[in-house]
Scaffold this active site. Structure first.
Site, short mmCIF file in Angstrom:
data_model
loop_
_atom_site.label_atom_id
_atom_site.label_comp_id
_atom_site.label_asym_id
_atom_site.label_seq_id
_atom_site.Cartn_x
_atom_site.Cartn_y
_atom_site.Cartn_z
N CYS A 1 1.95 1.03 6.74
CA CYS A 1 1.83 2.27 7.94
C CYS A 1 0.59 2.95 7.47
CB CYS A 1 3.09 2.84 7.70
SG CYS A 1 2.80 4.13 6.11
N CYS B 1 4.35 2.08 1.86
CA CYS B 1 4.52 2.86 3.21
C CYS B 1 4.70 4.25 2.70
CB CYS B 1 5.94 2.59 3.71
SG CYS B 1 5.95 2.81 5.52
N CYS C 1 -3.53 5.40 0.26
CA CYS C 1 -3.31 4.39 -0.93
C CYS C 1 -4.22 4.72 -2.18
CB CYS C 1 -3.81 3.05 -0.33
SG CYS C 1 -3.25 1.85 -1.41
#
Length: 138
Positions: free
Chosen positions: A83, A10, A90
């Site tokens: 999210c 997240c 990422c």
């Protein structure tokens, strides 16, 4: 049989990913080992996340938001972003790893009275259990 390892990502690692980690380790701990991390970790786990998980019998009070970088070199069977911001930022893992994305609203953005905010946290808590856990048991 060795447990599989899942990393829940997240942004702040203070609500959604902590709740997901708690659910997985509590309910699927025989098959899965979960850790959670953030791309921009918060100072601490959100108190309302701790409270609503405790209502469900899951203790996440010892959770500490951590940066995803500390987990990049570890082997993972699955990386789950929870999210949209974390999905977009990422990091690239050095080993091949299966990734998936399940978006949940950020309960920390809830406004209103404490009861109204708790209702949002509870809804996200229940949604994480309903949508994420079947992914790991299917």
């Amino acid at each position: 049989m060795a447990r599989q390892r899942v990393l829940i990502l997240c942004t702040g690692n203070s609500c959604r990913s902590q709740m997901a980690e708690g659910w997985i380790n509590t309910l699927l701990g025989e098959r899965w080992e979960a850790r959670s991390a953030g791309t921009r970790p918060a100072a601490g786990v959100h108190p309302l996340a701790v409270r609503v998980m405790a209502e469900a019998g899951v203790d996440i009070s010892g959770g500490v938001p951590e940066h995803v970088d500390r987990y990049l070199e570890q082997p993972w069977d699955l990386v789950v972003t929870v999210c949209d911001s974390a999905r977009e930022s990422c990091p690239v893992f050095p080993r091949p790893v299966k990734t998936t994305h399940i978006s949940f609203p950020d309960p920390a953005e809830a406004t209103g009275s404490e009861e109204e905010r708790l209702a949002v946290f509870r809804a996200v808590r229940d949604d994480i259990r309903a949508r994420l856990l079947p992914l790991l048991t299917g």
